[in-house]
Design a protein around this motif. Sequence first.
Motif, mmCIF file in Angstrom:
data_model
loop_
_atom_site.group_PDB
_atom_site.id
_atom_site.type_symbol
_atom_site.label_atom_id
_atom_site.label_comp_id
_atom_site.label_asym_id
_atom_site.label_seq_id
_atom_site.Cartn_x
_atom_site.Cartn_y
_atom_site.Cartn_z
ATOM 1 N N MET A 290 0.837 -1.207 0.000
ATOM 2 C CA MET A 290 0.000 0.000 0.000
ATOM 3 C C MET A 290 0.868 1.252 0.000
ATOM 4 N N GLN A 291 1.958 1.219 0.759
ATOM 5 C CA GLN A 291 2.880 2.368 0.738
ATOM 6 C C GLN A 291 3.417 2.604 -0.674
ATOM 7 N N ASN A 292 3.777 1.516 -1.365
ATOM 8 C CA ASN A 292 4.286 1.674 -2.738
ATOM 9 C C ASN A 292 3.217 2.261 -3.659
ATOM 10 N N ASP A 293 1.975 1.814 -3.470
ATOM 11 C CA ASP A 293 0.874 2.391 -4.266
ATOM 12 C C ASP A 293 0.731 3.891 -3.988
ATOM 13 N N MET A 294 0.896 4.279 -2.733
ATOM 14 C CA MET A 294 0.784 5.696 -2.366
ATOM 15 C C MET A 294 1.913 6.514 -2.989
ATOM 16 N N ILE A 295 3.099 5.931 -3.046
ATOM 17 C CA ILE A 295 4.226 6.627 -3.693
ATOM 18 C C ILE A 295 3.926 6.823 -5.176
#
Length: 343
Positions: free
Chosen positions: A92-97
């Motif tokens: 999810m963090q990667n998606d947010m980036i």
Amino acid sequence: MRKSRRKALAAIGVGLLLLGSIVYIAFGDAVWFWSDNQINNNSIEKRKVVFISKSTDSAFWQSAYAGANAASAEYNLNLTCEGPGSEEDFEMQNDMIDAAIEDDVDAIIFSAIDFEANADAINRAAEKGIKIVVVDSPVNSSKIMCYIGTDNYGAGCVAGVEALKNPARTLRIGIVNFDKNTQNGQMRESGFRDTVKKDERTEIVSSINVKSTVEDAKQGTIDMLNQYPHINVLVTFNEWTSLGVGYAVEEMGVGSDTQLIAFDSNVKSVGMLENGDVDALIVQNPYAIGYLGVEKAYALLNGQKLDKAEIETTSILVTRENMYDDKSQRALFAFGKGEDQTV
């Protein structure tokens, strides 16, 4: 007739000049100020900064957000704070980036759940020209322009020194850490291990890694203590696992026989410290972490060279004996710039 028309035109011209002079004398500054303001308002466009943390609902991250919001108001930035629902969800963090890249943000302030698995996404953002400031937990990227956070190894050493104050003839230690891929937890454990191994009384009986949730930490601790009931020292390294281990100690009724050294603070863990289920808290300074993260992002966006690529924020050991001291109180309930804060 011609002469009288020229006179009339001349009189009108003189009148307009006089009127203009009167207006300038009376309102000249105001006219200039209005014009200048119009120019400035047209040229002001707030830079977009996104703060992607490991989660959103812990006291630690709420305090970091408070610091970040204070700095964004001071530096006139358009700040968004967000994070996944779980401190396990690096995807999810990667998606947010990637969403931040699509949104053309100017800077990202980031705390990595996974030292390795978050690296590619951060590199993608940096290659787009986005300024990257990392806080709290590092990521394996050479594109980072600034790191801000606790001296994690040093904080682990402080926990180790506190454990060694235990007067027991033998210290049988249980370690409850969170995700192995999260760098700050590993550094804290390394500092703790390196410190306690210098004392011949110590034996690390069991060491586990659990999900960074209260439930997993509690169950892991209960299982550990059932298997090794002679453990008399427990250590754990973040807010959620501290609560989980504390609840396990409380439920099993072993608070008086087991020394528990934990990290971070919230209302519940402070209550555990007060009633004896927790013996010491290593309290970090998340407000400063958030504030400085935004401040350094602003400096980078304005082309300023940072004095240091790594900025260490404060942490403090709070025990039952000193928890009512002014310094400890400011650390336990730090939602602003206390005098001992780094900011």
